[in-house]
Design an enzyme around this catalytic site. Structure first.
Site, PDB file in Angstrom:
ATOM      1  CG  LEU A 296       0.114  47.035 -25.296  1.00  0.00           C
ATOM      2  CD1 LEU A 296      -0.594  45.970 -24.743  1.00  0.00           C
ATOM      3  CD2 LEU A 296       0.614  47.779 -24.117  1.00  0.00           C
ATOM      4  CB  SER A 297       6.137  48.564 -27.847  1.00  0.00           C
ATOM      5  OG  SER A 297       6.156  50.023 -28.129  1.00  0.00           O
ATOM      6  CB  ALA A 298       7.742  43.466 -29.056  1.00  0.00           C
TER       7      ALA A 298
ATOM      8  NE  ARG B 201       2.740  42.250 -24.281  1.00  0.00           N
ATOM      9  CZ  ARG B 201       3.143  43.416 -24.983  1.00  0.00           C
ATOM     10  NH1 ARG B 201       3.627  44.127 -24.039  1.00  0.00           N
ATOM     11  NH2 ARG B 201       3.013  43.594 -26.305  1.00  0.00           N
TER      12      ARG B 201
ATOM     13  CE1 TYR C 213       5.885  49.907 -24.057  1.00  0.00           C
ATOM     14  CE2 TYR C 213       4.795  47.968 -24.022  1.00  0.00           C
ATOM     15  CZ  TYR C 213       4.824  49.162 -24.415  1.00  0.00           C
ATOM     16  OH  TYR C 213       3.675  50.227 -25.151  1.00  0.00           O
TER      17      TYR C 213
END
Length: 309
Positions: free
Chosen positions: A63-65, A38, A69
């Site tokens: 970016l989502s958490a 990540r 995802y």
């Protein structure tokens, strides 16, 4: 959004924490999360936060958490050879993880509103292909990204087996999103503050499941040109199968127009046509009604507009 699991010291520890909290529940999703670090999708000055279960935004980059995802990946129930459409594809992090599961005969498309984010995603994809050991361990379905508003996808485009939208979908756009889906397909999107999984069980039949409460920025509404007409996003696919020496098959695609791609082959490898086309490689032509379509991209979109939940 996030903070559901403890921060990790590295990518593997983050994945361990997501597994322990039951956000990651299946082996293919775990393998994809471990294969792609990540932190590689963060700007250098923000990498210290990469393994926290938090969303990250810098300018147009987002970016989502990790917990989001992982829930999305699990809900999509990804299988090799499926077609996937990522609406708001962003950095390409999710699309690349999905590509590790889809394999060489899948389809992996992304639509992103911001051209600078497309460039960022292209750089990150190139870095992954050139440097990651994971690239050698998987048959990778390379993502292809198109610039445009995901609410303006041409009605002539084919439907997909799996669709994810990374922005909050207003209720009035629910039917449009469902129209992108093939029968038997799965759509995951934030709808009315809930991450929602919708399965198309028939031409006019749907099953809906609320996964968890979320908070996403809403979809950006299309901006029409001076003529009042929208600029439709075209997602057209030509397919050419090639082999690396070593019998690893790769499915190469060209989207048109407005396509942003990086070479799938590392520079120190030799890519040759498969046996069927080794004597002659024909130029790829624009998709027409006479052109064979990839088996994962079949179906007409019209019927979904008349369906009900």
């Amino acid at each position: 959004m996030g903070g559901a699991v403890s921060a990790g010291e590295d990518n593997d520890e983050l994945v361990d924490n997501l597994k322990e909290a039951q956000y990651i529940r299946t082996a293919p999703v775990e393998q994809a999360f471990r294969a792609i670090d990540r932190a590689d999708y963060y700007l250098e000055e923000f990498k210290e936060n990469a393994y926290k279960d938090l969303a990250w935004k810098h300018g147009n980059i987002h970016l989502s958490a990790p917990c989001i995802y992982s829930e999305v990946m699990e809900a999509l129930d990804l299988q090799p050879g499926l077609s996937f459409l990522n609406l708001g594809s962003g950095t390409g992090y999710l699309s690349s993880m999905v590509g590790l599961i889809l394999g060489p005969f899948g389809v992996n498309h992304g639509v992103e509103l911001h051209s600078d984010v497309i460039e960022y995603a292209k750089q990150k994809l190139d870095f992954f292909i050139r440097t990651s050991d994971s690239f050698d361990k998987f048959d990778f379905c390379e993502p292809s990204f198109v610039t445009g508003n995901c609410l303006e996808i041409s009605p002539d485009c084919s439907q997909y087996d799996r669709v994810y939208c990374g922005a909050g979908v207003q209720k009035e756009h629910e039917e449009y999103m469902k129209s992108l889906l093939k029968v038997g397909g799965i759509l995951v999107m934030p709808l009315e503050e809930k991450l929602t999984k919708i399965t198309r069980t028939g031409p006019s039949a749907w099953e809906t499941k609320k996964i968890l409460a979320v908070s996403f920025a809403p979809l950006v509404q299309p901006c029409h040109s001076e003529s009042g007409k929208s600029r439709l996003v075209q997602l057209r696919t030509n397919t050419q199968f090639v082999k690396y020496r070593g019998n690893v098959q790769i499915d190469e695609r060209i989207l048109e127009p407005h396509i942003h791609r990086v070479p799938l082959v590392r520079q120190n490898r030799e890519c040759i046509p498969s046996t069927e086309s080794r004597t002659q490689v024909r130029p790829l032509l624009p998709l027409t009604t006479q052109t064979p379509v990839h088996p994962s991209l079949t179906g007409a979109r019209g019927s979904a507009f008349e369906s009900t939940v």
